[in-house]
Design an enzyme around this catalytic site. Structure first.
Site, short mmCIF file in Angstrom:
data_model
loop_
_atom_site.label_atom_id
_atom_site.label_comp_id
_atom_site.label_asym_id
_atom_site.label_seq_id
_atom_site.Cartn_x
_atom_site.Cartn_y
_atom_site.Cartn_z
N LYS A 194 -45.80 -60.87 20.75
CA LYS A 194 -45.71 -61.40 19.39
C LYS A 194 -44.27 -61.14 18.95
O LYS A 194 -44.00 -60.45 17.94
CB LYS A 194 -46.75 -60.71 18.49
CG LYS A 194 -46.89 -61.30 17.11
CD LYS A 194 -47.59 -62.66 17.08
CE LYS A 194 -47.53 -63.24 15.67
NZ LYS A 194 -48.09 -64.61 15.58
N ASP A 226 -50.98 -65.57 19.66
CA ASP A 226 -51.90 -66.47 18.95
C ASP A 226 -52.02 -67.79 19.72
O ASP A 226 -53.11 -68.33 19.93
CB ASP A 226 -51.48 -66.69 17.49
CG ASP A 226 -49.99 -67.00 17.30
OD1 ASP A 226 -49.23 -66.92 18.29
OD2 ASP A 226 -49.60 -67.34 16.17
N ASP A 250 -56.75 -56.52 25.76
CA ASP A 250 -58.16 -56.25 25.42
C ASP A 250 -58.79 -57.51 24.84
O ASP A 250 -59.87 -57.94 25.26
CB ASP A 250 -58.21 -55.10 24.41
CG ASP A 250 -59.64 -54.81 23.95
OD1 ASP A 250 -60.52 -54.72 24.81
OD2 ASP A 250 -59.86 -54.71 22.72
N ASP A 254 -61.48 -60.60 26.85
CA ASP A 254 -62.81 -61.02 26.37
C ASP A 254 -62.85 -62.53 26.20
O ASP A 254 -63.83 -63.20 26.52
CB ASP A 254 -63.15 -60.36 25.03
CG ASP A 254 -63.87 -59.02 25.19
OD1 ASP A 254 -63.57 -58.32 26.18
OD2 ASP A 254 -64.71 -58.68 24.34
C1 IPM Z 1 -62.31 -52.54 27.20
C2 IPM Z 1 -63.05 -51.93 26.04
C3 IPM Z 1 -62.39 -50.61 25.65
C4 IPM Z 1 -60.97 -50.91 25.24
C5 IPM Z 1 -63.13 -49.81 24.55
C6 IPM Z 1 -64.57 -49.55 24.92
C7 IPM Z 1 -62.41 -48.54 24.22
O1 IPM Z 1 -63.12 -52.83 24.99
O2 IPM Z 1 -62.19 -51.86 28.23
O3 IPM Z 1 -61.88 -53.67 27.10
O4 IPM Z 1 -60.72 -51.29 24.09
O5 IPM Z 1 -60.09 -50.77 26.07
MG MG Z 2 -62.41 -54.78 25.46
#
Ligand code: IPM
Ligand code: MG
Length: 368
Positions: A194, A226, A250, A254
Protein backbone atom coordinates in the site's frame (compact mmCIF):
# COMPACT_ATOMS: atom_id res chain seq x y z
CA UNK A 1 13.17 -47.12 4.15
CA UNK A 2 13.55 -43.32 4.48
CA UNK A 3 15.45 -41.71 7.30
CA UNK A 4 14.20 -41.52 10.86
CA UNK A 5 12.14 -38.39 11.33
CA UNK A 6 10.58 -36.80 14.32
CA UNK A 7 7.45 -34.71 13.95
CA UNK A 8 5.39 -32.76 16.42
CA UNK A 9 1.61 -32.82 16.02
CA UNK A 10 -0.42 -29.99 17.45
CA UNK A 11 -4.07 -30.76 16.64
CA UNK A 12 -5.46 -27.68 18.44
CA UNK A 13 -9.15 -26.85 18.68
CA UNK A 14 -12.46 -27.30 16.88
CA UNK A 15 -12.06 -29.43 13.76
CA UNK A 16 -8.25 -29.45 14.24
CA UNK A 17 -8.13 -32.87 15.97
CA UNK A 18 -10.54 -34.42 13.43
CA UNK A 19 -8.57 -33.39 10.38
CA UNK A 20 -5.28 -34.25 12.08
CA UNK A 21 -6.59 -37.76 12.71
CA UNK A 22 -6.83 -38.28 8.95
CA UNK A 23 -3.19 -37.25 8.53
CA UNK A 24 -2.27 -39.68 11.26
CA UNK A 25 -3.94 -42.43 9.23
CA UNK A 26 -2.02 -41.40 6.10
CA UNK A 27 1.18 -41.53 8.16
CA UNK A 28 0.24 -44.99 9.48
CA UNK A 29 -0.24 -46.13 5.91
CA UNK A 30 3.17 -44.77 4.94
CA UNK A 31 4.79 -46.47 7.93
CA UNK A 32 3.09 -49.76 7.00
CA UNK A 33 4.50 -49.43 3.51
CA UNK A 34 7.90 -48.72 5.06
CA UNK A 35 8.11 -45.40 3.24
CA UNK A 36 9.58 -43.84 6.32
CA UNK A 37 10.09 -44.30 9.98
CA UNK A 38 8.44 -41.53 11.87
CA UNK A 39 8.27 -40.71 15.52
CA UNK A 40 5.22 -38.65 16.39
CA UNK A 41 4.96 -36.47 19.45
CA UNK A 42 1.77 -34.70 20.28
CA UNK A 43 0.90 -31.72 22.41
CA UNK A 44 -1.87 -29.30 23.23
CA UNK A 45 -2.06 -25.86 21.69
CA UNK A 46 -4.62 -23.05 21.76
CA UNK A 47 -7.93 -23.27 23.59
CA UNK A 48 -7.53 -26.91 24.55
CA UNK A 49 -4.23 -25.99 26.24
CA UNK A 50 -5.86 -23.02 28.00
CA UNK A 51 -8.58 -25.32 29.36
CA UNK A 52 -6.03 -27.71 30.81
CA UNK A 53 -3.11 -25.47 31.80
CA UNK A 54 -4.36 -21.88 31.73
CA UNK A 55 -1.96 -20.90 28.93
CA UNK A 56 -2.27 -21.44 25.15
CA UNK A 57 1.16 -23.05 24.67
CA UNK A 58 3.85 -24.48 26.93
CA UNK A 59 7.51 -23.49 26.61
CA UNK A 60 8.20 -27.20 26.35
CA UNK A 61 6.14 -27.32 23.15
CA UNK A 62 8.36 -24.68 21.56
CA UNK A 63 11.36 -26.76 22.51
CA UNK A 64 9.83 -29.93 21.08
CA UNK A 65 9.06 -28.01 17.89
CA UNK A 66 12.66 -26.83 17.71
CA UNK A 67 13.90 -30.38 18.06
CA UNK A 68 11.43 -31.85 15.56
CA UNK A 69 12.03 -32.27 11.84
CA UNK A 70 8.64 -30.75 11.18
CA UNK A 71 5.52 -29.53 12.95
CA UNK A 72 1.93 -30.22 11.89
CA UNK A 73 -0.71 -27.91 13.25
CA UNK A 74 -4.51 -28.22 13.02
CA UNK A 75 -6.15 -24.94 13.96
CA UNK A 76 -6.61 -22.85 17.10
CA UNK A 77 -9.32 -20.67 18.62
CA UNK A 78 -13.07 -20.50 18.91
CA UNK A 79 -15.84 -18.51 20.60
CA UNK A 80 -15.37 -20.47 23.82
CA UNK A 81 -12.17 -18.50 24.46
CA UNK A 82 -13.43 -15.09 23.28
CA UNK A 83 -13.21 -13.69 26.77
CA UNK A 84 -9.84 -14.97 27.94
CA UNK A 85 -7.12 -12.40 28.57
CA UNK A 86 -5.82 -11.11 25.21
CA UNK A 87 -2.24 -12.16 25.95
CA UNK A 88 -3.19 -15.77 26.53
CA UNK A 89 -5.83 -16.13 23.81
CA UNK A 90 -5.48 -19.25 21.62
CA UNK A 91 -4.15 -17.30 18.63
CA UNK A 92 -1.25 -16.02 20.77
CA UNK A 93 0.12 -19.58 20.75
CA UNK A 94 0.23 -19.70 16.99
CA UNK A 95 1.91 -16.30 16.74
CA UNK A 96 4.44 -17.34 19.38
CA UNK A 97 5.39 -20.59 17.70
CA UNK A 98 5.79 -18.84 14.32
CA UNK A 99 7.93 -16.13 15.90
CA UNK A 100 10.04 -18.34 18.19
CA UNK A 101 10.83 -20.77 15.36
CA UNK A 102 11.68 -17.88 13.03
CA UNK A 103 9.15 -19.03 10.42
CA UNK A 104 9.11 -15.85 8.38
CA UNK A 105 7.93 -17.27 5.06
CA UNK A 106 4.39 -18.58 4.77
CA UNK A 107 3.65 -20.34 1.50
CA UNK A 108 -0.02 -20.54 0.61
CA UNK A 109 -0.62 -22.20 -2.74
CA UNK A 110 -4.07 -21.81 -4.28
CA UNK A 111 -4.59 -24.56 -6.81
CA UNK A 112 -7.89 -25.32 -8.47
CA UNK A 113 -8.53 -29.01 -8.98
CA UNK A 114 -10.48 -29.55 -12.18
CA UNK A 115 -13.10 -31.58 -10.30
CA UNK A 116 -13.81 -28.63 -8.02
CA UNK A 117 -14.10 -25.90 -10.63
CA UNK A 118 -17.85 -25.83 -10.17
CA UNK A 119 -17.64 -25.72 -6.38
CA UNK A 120 -16.24 -22.21 -6.54
CA UNK A 121 -18.55 -19.22 -6.54
CA UNK A 122 -16.38 -17.79 -9.31
CA UNK A 123 -16.97 -18.63 -12.97
CA UNK A 124 -15.26 -21.65 -14.52
CA UNK A 125 -13.33 -19.61 -17.09
CA UNK A 126 -11.95 -17.34 -14.36
CA UNK A 127 -10.50 -20.12 -12.24
CA UNK A 128 -10.05 -23.33 -14.31
CA UNK A 129 -6.40 -24.36 -14.15
CA UNK A 130 -5.50 -21.76 -11.52
CA UNK A 131 -2.17 -22.35 -9.78
CA UNK A 132 -0.87 -19.40 -7.79
CA UNK A 133 1.31 -19.11 -4.74
CA UNK A 134 0.97 -16.48 -2.05
CA UNK A 135 4.15 -15.87 -0.07
CA UNK A 136 3.13 -14.14 3.13
CA UNK A 137 5.65 -12.53 5.48
CA UNK A 138 4.87 -14.17 8.82
CA UNK A 139 6.97 -12.86 11.70
CA UNK A 140 6.83 -9.10 11.25
CA UNK A 141 4.63 -6.24 10.18
CA UNK A 142 1.59 -5.07 12.09
CA UNK A 143 1.17 -8.45 13.77
CA UNK A 144 4.29 -7.91 15.86
CA UNK A 145 5.16 -4.19 15.56
CA UNK A 146 5.67 -2.00 18.61
CA UNK A 147 4.27 0.16 20.07
CA UNK A 148 0.96 -1.59 20.38
CA UNK A 149 -1.91 -1.74 22.83
CA UNK A 150 -4.82 0.25 24.15
CA UNK A 151 -4.34 3.37 26.28
CA UNK A 152 -6.86 5.16 28.45
CA UNK A 153 -6.87 8.85 27.64
CA UNK A 154 -8.70 11.62 29.46
CA UNK A 155 -12.51 11.77 29.53
CA UNK A 156 -12.97 8.04 29.13
CA UNK A 157 -11.57 8.01 25.58
CA UNK A 158 -9.51 4.95 24.71
CA UNK A 159 -6.85 4.85 22.03
CA UNK A 160 -5.83 1.63 20.27
CA UNK A 161 -2.56 1.33 18.41
CA UNK A 162 -0.71 -1.20 16.27
CA UNK A 163 2.42 -0.50 14.30
CA UNK A 164 3.27 -1.67 10.81
CA UNK A 165 7.03 -2.05 11.13
CA UNK A 166 9.42 -3.65 8.64
CA UNK A 167 13.14 -3.27 8.30
CA UNK A 168 15.05 -3.76 5.09
CA UNK A 169 16.47 -7.11 6.19
CA UNK A 170 12.99 -8.53 6.78
CA UNK A 171 11.75 -7.30 3.41
CA UNK A 172 14.79 -8.57 1.58
CA UNK A 173 14.63 -12.11 2.97
CA UNK A 174 10.93 -12.59 2.19
CA UNK A 175 11.34 -11.00 -1.24
CA UNK A 176 14.14 -13.46 -1.99
CA UNK A 177 11.83 -16.36 -1.12
CA UNK A 178 9.31 -14.90 -3.57
CA UNK A 179 11.89 -14.46 -6.34
CA UNK A 180 13.36 -17.94 -5.83
CA UNK A 181 9.95 -19.61 -5.94
CA UNK A 182 9.02 -17.59 -9.02
CA UNK A 183 12.21 -18.84 -10.68
CA UNK A 184 11.10 -22.47 -10.33
CA UNK A 185 7.48 -21.69 -11.26
CA UNK A 186 6.06 -19.25 -13.84
CA UNK A 187 8.83 -16.64 -13.44
CA UNK A 188 6.45 -13.87 -12.40
CA UNK A 189 6.49 -12.13 -9.03
CA UNK A 190 3.91 -9.58 -7.94
CA UNK A 191 4.75 -7.67 -4.77
CA UNK A 192 1.68 -6.31 -3.04
CA UNK A 193 1.77 -3.24 -0.82
CA UNK A 194 0.00 0.00 0.00
CA UNK A 195 2.86 2.21 -1.09
CA UNK A 196 0.56 5.12 -1.87
CA UNK A 197 -0.40 5.50 1.80
CA UNK A 198 1.92 3.58 4.15
CA UNK A 199 5.58 4.59 4.32
CA UNK A 200 6.73 1.21 5.57
CA UNK A 201 5.26 -0.49 2.52
CA UNK A 202 6.69 2.18 0.22
CA UNK A 203 10.04 1.14 1.66
CA UNK A 204 9.00 -2.50 1.09
CA UNK A 205 8.46 -1.77 -2.59
CA UNK A 206 11.81 0.02 -2.90
CA UNK A 207 13.66 -2.91 -1.30
CA UNK A 208 12.00 -5.42 -3.61
CA UNK A 209 13.02 -3.28 -6.58
CA UNK A 210 16.58 -3.00 -5.21
CA UNK A 211 17.21 -6.76 -5.27
CA UNK A 212 15.23 -7.49 -8.45
CA UNK A 213 18.29 -7.21 -10.77
CA UNK A 214 19.67 -10.34 -9.08
CA UNK A 215 16.74 -12.25 -10.60
CA UNK A 216 16.74 -11.13 -14.21
CA UNK A 217 14.68 -14.15 -15.27
CA UNK A 218 11.77 -13.08 -13.05
CA UNK A 219 9.30 -10.46 -14.22
CA UNK A 220 8.56 -8.23 -11.20
CA UNK A 221 5.36 -6.21 -10.86
CA UNK A 222 3.82 -4.26 -8.00
CA UNK A 223 0.21 -3.88 -7.04
CA UNK A 224 -1.65 -1.97 -4.36
CA UNK A 225 -3.47 -4.27 -1.99
CA UNK A 226 -6.96 -2.95 -2.67
CA UNK A 227 -6.50 -3.52 -6.38
CA UNK A 228 -4.97 -6.95 -5.67
CA UNK A 229 -8.08 -8.02 -3.72
CA UNK A 230 -10.16 -7.04 -6.72
CA UNK A 231 -7.82 -8.69 -9.27
CA UNK A 232 -7.79 -11.94 -7.27
CA UNK A 233 -11.48 -12.41 -7.89
CA UNK A 234 -11.61 -10.74 -11.31
CA UNK A 235 -8.72 -12.56 -12.97
CA UNK A 236 -6.61 -14.62 -10.53
CA UNK A 237 -4.73 -16.37 -13.35
CA UNK A 238 -2.77 -13.17 -14.07
CA UNK A 239 -0.69 -14.05 -10.98
CA UNK A 240 2.07 -16.59 -10.48
CA UNK A 241 3.81 -15.82 -7.19
CA UNK A 242 2.59 -13.05 -4.90
CA UNK A 243 4.78 -11.72 -2.11
CA UNK A 244 3.26 -9.53 0.55
CA UNK A 245 3.15 -8.40 4.18
CA UNK A 246 1.82 -10.39 7.09
CA UNK A 247 -1.61 -8.74 7.29
CA UNK A 248 -2.16 -8.36 3.56
CA UNK A 249 -1.16 -12.01 3.08
CA UNK A 250 -3.61 -13.11 5.76
CA UNK A 251 -6.47 -11.34 4.02
CA UNK A 252 -5.55 -12.09 0.41
CA UNK A 253 -5.05 -15.81 1.08
CA UNK A 254 -8.58 -16.18 2.43
CA UNK A 255 -9.74 -14.35 -0.65
CA UNK A 256 -7.73 -16.61 -2.98
CA UNK A 257 -9.06 -19.71 -1.25
CA UNK A 258 -12.50 -19.01 -2.65
CA UNK A 259 -11.20 -19.64 -6.14
CA UNK A 260 -10.35 -23.17 -5.05
CA UNK A 261 -13.90 -23.88 -3.93
CA UNK A 262 -13.36 -23.88 -0.19
CA UNK A 263 -11.07 -22.77 2.57
CA UNK A 264 -11.03 -26.49 3.37
CA UNK A 265 -8.75 -27.08 0.37
CA UNK A 266 -5.85 -24.74 1.16
CA UNK A 267 -2.66 -26.05 2.77
CA UNK A 268 0.24 -23.92 3.95
CA UNK A 269 3.89 -24.18 4.88
CA UNK A 270 5.68 -21.81 7.21
CA UNK A 271 9.40 -21.88 6.64
CA UNK A 272 12.41 -20.27 8.26
CA UNK A 273 15.86 -20.01 6.78
CA UNK A 274 16.94 -23.41 5.44
CA UNK A 275 20.03 -25.13 6.86
CA UNK A 276 22.15 -27.71 5.03
CA UNK A 277 19.53 -30.41 5.69
CA UNK A 278 16.69 -28.31 4.25
CA UNK A 279 13.80 -26.67 6.09
CA UNK A 280 13.98 -28.29 9.50
CA UNK A 281 11.27 -27.54 12.06
CA UNK A 282 9.03 -25.83 9.59
CA UNK A 283 5.35 -25.70 10.40
CA UNK A 284 2.59 -27.01 8.19
CA UNK A 285 -1.04 -26.08 8.71
CA UNK A 286 -4.25 -25.68 6.75
CA UNK A 287 -5.27 -22.09 6.04
CA UNK A 288 -8.74 -22.76 7.47
CA UNK A 289 -9.70 -22.15 11.06
CA UNK A 290 -11.34 -24.29 13.74
CA UNK A 291 -14.88 -24.16 12.28
CA UNK A 292 -16.51 -24.56 15.72
CA UNK A 293 -19.96 -24.77 14.11
CA UNK A 294 -19.16 -28.17 12.59
CA UNK A 295 -16.57 -29.44 15.08
CA UNK A 296 -17.16 -33.00 16.19
CA UNK A 297 -19.79 -33.67 13.52
CA UNK A 298 -17.54 -35.51 11.08
CA UNK A 299 -18.24 -32.89 8.43
CA UNK A 300 -14.83 -31.21 8.26
CA UNK A 301 -12.81 -31.41 5.06
CA UNK A 302 -9.47 -33.10 5.89
CA UNK A 303 -7.91 -32.35 2.49
CA UNK A 304 -6.18 -29.05 3.41
CA UNK A 305 -4.58 -30.83 6.38
CA UNK A 306 -3.57 -33.82 4.24
CA UNK A 307 -2.17 -31.47 1.58
CA UNK A 308 -0.26 -29.61 4.32
CA UNK A 309 1.34 -32.93 5.24
CA UNK A 310 2.27 -33.40 1.58
CA UNK A 311 3.95 -29.99 1.71
CA UNK A 312 5.91 -31.19 4.74
CA UNK A 313 7.12 -34.21 2.78
CA UNK A 314 8.16 -31.92 -0.06
CA UNK A 315 9.85 -29.07 1.78
CA UNK A 316 11.17 -30.62 4.99
CA UNK A 317 11.77 -34.26 4.08
CA UNK A 318 12.57 -33.98 0.39
CA UNK A 319 10.19 -36.88 -0.25
CA UNK A 320 8.91 -35.51 -3.53
CA UNK A 321 7.59 -38.81 -4.86
CA UNK A 322 5.47 -39.36 -1.77
CA UNK A 323 4.28 -35.74 -1.77
CA UNK A 324 3.20 -36.08 -5.40
CA UNK A 325 1.51 -39.37 -4.61
CA UNK A 326 -0.62 -37.80 -1.89
CA UNK A 327 -1.57 -34.88 -4.12
CA UNK A 328 -2.51 -37.27 -6.89
CA UNK A 329 -4.59 -39.37 -4.52
CA UNK A 330 -6.47 -36.25 -3.41
CA UNK A 331 -7.11 -35.30 -7.01
CA UNK A 332 -8.37 -38.79 -7.87
CA UNK A 333 -10.73 -38.86 -4.92
CA UNK A 334 -12.18 -35.55 -6.07
CA UNK A 335 -12.47 -36.89 -9.62
CA UNK A 336 -14.43 -39.82 -8.20
CA UNK A 337 -17.00 -37.30 -6.98
CA UNK A 338 -16.40 -37.63 -3.26
CA UNK A 339 -17.11 -34.39 -1.42
CA UNK A 340 -17.26 -33.15 2.12
CA UNK A 341 -20.06 -30.71 2.73
CA UNK A 342 -18.00 -27.56 2.10
CA UNK A 343 -17.22 -28.59 -1.50
CA UNK A 344 -20.44 -30.45 -2.25
CA UNK A 345 -22.17 -29.77 -5.56
CA UNK A 346 -24.90 -31.49 -7.59
CA UNK A 347 -24.24 -35.02 -8.78
CA UNK A 348 -21.49 -35.76 -6.27
CA UNK A 349 -21.44 -37.94 -3.20
CA UNK A 350 -21.25 -36.42 0.23
CA UNK A 351 -18.80 -38.09 2.60
CA UNK A 352 -17.65 -37.62 6.18
CA UNK A 353 -14.20 -36.54 7.34
CA UNK A 354 -13.19 -40.16 7.96
CA UNK A 355 -14.64 -41.42 4.69
CA UNK A 356 -12.66 -38.76 2.83
CA UNK A 357 -9.49 -39.84 4.66
CA UNK A 358 -10.19 -43.50 3.87
CA UNK A 359 -10.77 -42.69 0.20
CA UNK A 360 -7.40 -40.92 -0.02
CA UNK A 361 -5.68 -43.89 1.59
CA UNK A 362 -7.46 -46.32 -0.75
CA UNK A 363 -6.10 -44.31 -3.71
CA UNK A 364 -2.61 -44.20 -2.22
CA UNK A 365 -2.79 -47.96 -2.07
CA UNK A 366 -3.48 -48.13 -5.80
CA UNK A 367 -0.71 -45.80 -7.02
CA UNK A 368 2.35 -47.80 -7.91
C1 IPM B 1 -4.06 -17.54 9.54
C2 IPM B 1 -4.94 -17.19 10.71
C3 IPM B 1 -4.09 -16.64 11.85
C4 IPM B 1 -3.41 -15.39 11.35
C5 IPM B 1 -4.86 -16.36 13.17
C6 IPM B 1 -5.59 -17.58 13.65
C7 IPM B 1 -3.95 -15.81 14.22
O1 IPM B 1 -5.94 -16.32 10.32
O2 IPM B 1 -3.12 -18.34 9.74
O3 IPM B 1 -4.30 -17.05 8.45
O4 IPM B 1 -4.00 -14.30 11.36
O5 IPM B 1 -2.26 -15.49 10.93
MG1 MG C 1 -6.03 -16.00 8.21
Amino acid sequence: MGANKKILMLPGDGIGPEVMEEVRRVIDWMQDKKLFNLEIQENLIGGSCIDKLGIPIEENTIQLAQEADGVLLGAVGGPKWDNVDFNIRPEAALLKIRKDLGLFANLRPAIVFEALVDASSLKREVIAGLDILIVRELTGGIYFGEPRGVKNLADGIREGRNSLVYNTREVERIARVGFELAQIRGKKLCSIDKANVLESTKMWREEVIRIAPEYPDVELTHMLVDNAAMQLVRDPKQFDVIVTTNLFGDILSDCASMATGSLGMLPSASLGAPDESGYRNALYEPVHGTAPDIAGLGKANPLAMILSFAMMLRYSFEMLTEANRIEEAVETVLNLGLRTEDIMSDGNKIVSTTEMGSAVIAELDKIK
